[in-house]
Write a protein that holds these residues in place. Structure first.
Motif, PDB file in Angstrom:
ATOM      1  N   THR A  13      29.846  15.042 -21.161  1.00 45.17           N
ATOM      2  CA  THR A  13      30.334  14.431 -19.929  1.00 45.17           C
ATOM      3  C   THR A  13      31.841  14.268 -20.027  1.00 45.17           C
ATOM      4  OG1 THR A  13      30.300  12.140 -20.718  1.00 45.17           O
ATOM      5  CG2 THR A  13      28.215  13.033 -19.867  1.00 45.17           C
ATOM      6  N   LYS A  14      32.459  14.003 -18.932  1.00 43.80           N
ATOM      7  CA  LYS A  14      33.834  13.518 -18.985  1.00 43.80           C
ATOM      8  C   LYS A  14      33.813  12.155 -19.652  1.00 43.80           C
ATOM      9  CE  LYS A  14      37.932  12.792 -16.076  1.00 43.80           C
ATOM     10  NZ  LYS A  14      38.406  11.589 -16.799  1.00 43.80           N
ATOM     11  N   GLU A  16      35.094   8.444 -19.936  1.00 45.48           N
ATOM     12  CA  GLU A  16      35.585   7.529 -18.913  1.00 45.48           C
ATOM     13  C   GLU A  16      35.953   6.178 -19.503  1.00 45.48           C
ATOM     14  OE1 GLU A  16      35.944   8.491 -15.846  1.00 45.48           O
ATOM     15  OE2 GLU A  16      34.372   9.920 -15.276  1.00 45.48           O
ATOM     16  N   LYS A  17      36.859   5.498 -18.855  1.00 48.50           N
ATOM     17  CA  LYS A  17      37.134   4.101 -19.177  1.00 48.50           C
ATOM     18  C   LYS A  17      35.880   3.285 -18.892  1.00 48.50           C
ATOM     19  CE  LYS A  17      40.212   0.273 -17.874  1.00 48.50           C
ATOM     20  NZ  LYS A  17      41.333  -0.142 -16.998  1.00 48.50           N
ATOM     21  N   ALA A  20      34.395   2.450 -15.309  1.00 47.65           N
ATOM     22  CA  ALA A  20      35.071   3.243 -14.275  1.00 47.65           C
ATOM     23  C   ALA A  20      34.090   4.060 -13.448  1.00 47.65           C
ATOM     24  CB  ALA A  20      36.101   4.175 -14.914  1.00 47.65           C
ATOM     25  N   ARG A  21      32.911   4.285 -13.982  1.00 51.07           N
ATOM     26  CA  ARG A  21      31.903   5.099 -13.304  1.00 51.07           C
ATOM     27  C   ARG A  21      30.578   4.349 -13.315  1.00 51.07           C
ATOM     28  NH1 ARG A  21      30.502  11.274 -15.302  1.00 51.07           N
ATOM     29  NH2 ARG A  21      28.550  11.572 -14.154  1.00 51.07           N
ATOM     30  N   GLN A 187      39.595  11.409 -21.058  1.00 47.18           N
ATOM     31  CA  GLN A 187      39.747  10.130 -20.361  1.00 47.18           C
ATOM     32  C   GLN A 187      41.151   9.984 -19.793  1.00 47.18           C
ATOM     33  OE1 GLN A 187      38.225   6.854 -22.607  1.00 47.18           O
ATOM     34  NE2 GLN A 187      39.325   5.289 -21.478  1.00 47.18           N
ATOM     35  N   SER A 216      35.611   3.877 -24.664  1.00 38.48           N
ATOM     36  CA  SER A 216      35.225   4.903 -23.701  1.00 38.48           C
ATOM     37  C   SER A 216      33.718   4.921 -23.488  1.00 38.48           C
ATOM     38  CB  SER A 216      35.650   6.294 -24.194  1.00 38.48           C
ATOM     39  OG  SER A 216      36.967   6.304 -24.688  1.00 38.48           O
ATOM     40  N   GLY A 218      30.649   7.775 -22.510  1.00 40.42           N
ATOM     41  CA  GLY A 218      30.441   9.212 -22.414  1.00 40.42           C
ATOM     42  C   GLY A 218      29.385   9.700 -23.374  1.00 40.42           C
TER      43      GLY A 218
END
Length: 396
Positions: A13-14, A16-17, A20-21, A187, A216, A218
Motif C-alpha cells: 500500500t501507500k 500514510e500518516k 490520514a486514511r 509517505q 506510519s 501501511g
C-alpha cells in the motif's frame, strides 16, 4: 536445504500518516496481499503457509488480516520482531519453502500506528530494551524518547571516534528525501536542502526531525515459491531469487563492547552480512542497489560500514563522495528509505523486498537503477534482530 527460493509476487500500500486514511489493518492486508497475488498471477488457494507480521495489535490479528484473502485453513503464524518484523516474516516464509515444507508461502506485514514517538503498551513488566538502555546510559546521559536517544547516541560516538560531521549525517536525509520524489508509495515526497535538514528541530545528538523516520500506517506482502512452483506456473521471467539470507540476534559483543554503535546493532548487521555474502558467493562490491534500515540517518551511515561498503569510520567519506546515490557506486534506498517512505513497523521489511524486486525486474519506473543485477536488503529491530537478504534475477 539446497532448494532454491524465489520471490514471485510483491505488493504494498501507500504508506500514510496515522489517521490520514480511513482504513483498518484488514483493509491494508487485503490491498497489499491482493496486489502480491495478482503480481504472481496465482490464486490464494495455492498459498500453503502464511507468516504475518505486526508489532502493535491483538493476538491473531495476522489471521484476521489474511482472512481478507481467503479462508483455506492453512497455517498462519503471527510474527513480532520489533522493527525487523516484516523481514522476519519473509525469513520464515523463505525457510518454509527452502526446507520443502511448502512450495508457496505468503509473507505479509502491516501496521496501524499511533501518532508520535513509539511508546510501551504494558507498564507492569520490564521493557525488552531495558538492558540496552541501561547499558547505554552508562556511556551517555539518558534522554527520551528511547529510539532517537539510542541512534543519536551512536551518531555522537561515531563523531567522537572518527570525526564524522553533522553535515554528513544530514546529507543522508537530503538524499533519501530526494529519492522519495519518485516513489508514489512514499509517505513523504518532499525535497529539502542541507540547510533545511540541519535547521529542523533537534531531536538528539546530530539528529534533527527531518533525519528521523515517521510513524506510519501501511502494509506490504510477498509471495515466496520454490523452483518447481516457478516452472509449473511459468514465472521465470519475473522471479527474483533469494540467493542469501541470514537472521542474527544480539551477541555478547552488543554489551561487552561498551559502545553505543554496538548497542544499536552494528555487530548483528556485520555478522548477518558476512553470512549472506558467503551464501550468495558475492561481496559488497558486486551489489548494485540496497534498501537498508535508515530509521535515523545515523543508522544508515553505521550500516554502510557494517555491510562492508567501506571500512569502519569511513561512512562519512562515502557520503561526501556521493557513492550511495544515482551515479555513485551503489544506490542506497531508492525508495526514499524509512526516513521519507515511512516506517509502519510490520510492513517495512516487505516494502524493502518489493522495491528490490521491482529494481531487479527493471520495473521501478523513475527510481530504476540502471543495470541492477544484485540487490541487498537490511532490516533491523532493536532488542534485537537483523535480517539481511541478497537477491538476483532467476537464472536457470
Amino acid at each position: 536445504m539446497s532448494n532454491r527460493v524465489f520471490v514471485v509476487g510483491v505488493g504494498m500500500t501507500k504508506f500514510e500518516k496515522p489517521g490520514a486514511r480511513e482504513w483498518d489493518y484488514p483493509d491494508m492486508a487485503r490491498e497489499s496481499g491482493t496486489k502480491a497475488l495478482e503480481d504472481a498471477g496465482i490464486d490464494y488457494t495455492e498459498v500453503e503457509q502464511a507468516y504475518v507480521g505486526y508489532v502493535y495489535g491483538e493476538s491473531t490479528a495476522g489471521q484476521r488480516a489474511v482472512y481478507e484473502l481467503g479462508l483455506t485453513g492453512i497455517p498462519i503464524v503471527n510474527v513480532n520482531n520489533n522493527c525487523s518484523t516484516g523481514s522476519t516474516a519473509l525469513y520464515l516464509a523463505t525457510q518454509a519453502v527452502k526446507s520443502g515444507q511448502a512450495d508457496c508461502a505468503l509473507a505479509l506485514g502491516f501496521e496501524k500506528m499511533q501518532s508520535g514517538s513509539l511508546g510501551s503498551t504494558y507498564d507492569d513488566r520490564e521493557q525488552p530494551l531495558m538492558r540496552h538502555l541501561l547499558a547505554l546510559a552508562e556511556l551517555q546521559e539518558f534522554a527520551m524518547p528511547p529510539a532517537p536517544y539510542m541512534f543519536g547516541a551512536a551518531g555522537v560516538e561515531h563523531m567522537e571516534r572518527f570525526g564524522t560531521t553533522a553535515e554528513q549525517f544530514a546529507k543522508i536525509a537530503v538524499k533519501n528525501h530526494k529519492h522519495s520524489l519518485n516513489n508514489p508509495y512514499a509517505q513523504f515526497q518532499d525535497e529539502y536542502t542541507l540547510e533545511q535538514i540541519l535547521e529542523a528541530r533537534q531531536i538528539h545528538g546530530p539528529l534533527t526531525k527531518l533525519q528521523c523516520s515517521p510513524t506510519s500506517d501501511g502494509s506490504g506482502a510477498a509471495i515466496i515459491a520454490s523452483e518447481a512452483f516457478v516452472e509449473k506456473h511459468g514465472l521465470a521471467a519475473q522471479a527474483i531469487e533469494i540467493v542469501g539470507q541470514a537472521m542474527v540476534t544480539d551477541m555478547n559483543s552488543t554489551f561487552e563492547d561498551k559502545s553505543a554503535i554496538s548497542l544499536v546493532g552494528a555487530d548483528m548487521t556485520r555478522k548477518a552480512a558476512e553470512k549472506v555474502y558467503a551464501q550468495a558467493g558475492i561481496t559488497a562490491d558486486d551489489v548494485d542497489v540496497i534498501e537498508l534500515h535508515d530509521c535515523f540517518s545515523t543508522n544508515e551511515l553505521l550500516t554502510y560500514e557494517a555491510l562492508g561498503l567501506c571500512a569502519e569510520g569511513d561512512g562519512g567519506k562515502l557520503v561526501d563522495a556521493d557513492d550511495t546515490t544515482y551515479g555513485g557506486r551503489w544506490v542506497v534506498n531508492p525508495s526514499g528509505g524509512l526516513i521519507s517512505k515511512g516506517h509502519p513497523l510490520g510492513a517495512t521489511g516487505l516494502a524493502q523486498c518489493a522495491e528490490l524486486t521491482w529494481q531487479l525486474r527493471g520495473t521501478a519506473d523513475k527510481r530504476q537503477v540502471d543495470g541492477a543485477k544484485v540487490a541487498l536488503q537490511h532490516n533491523i529491530g532493536l532488542g534485537g534482530a537483523v535480517v539481511v537478504t541478497a537477491y538476483k534475477p532467476y537464472a536457470r
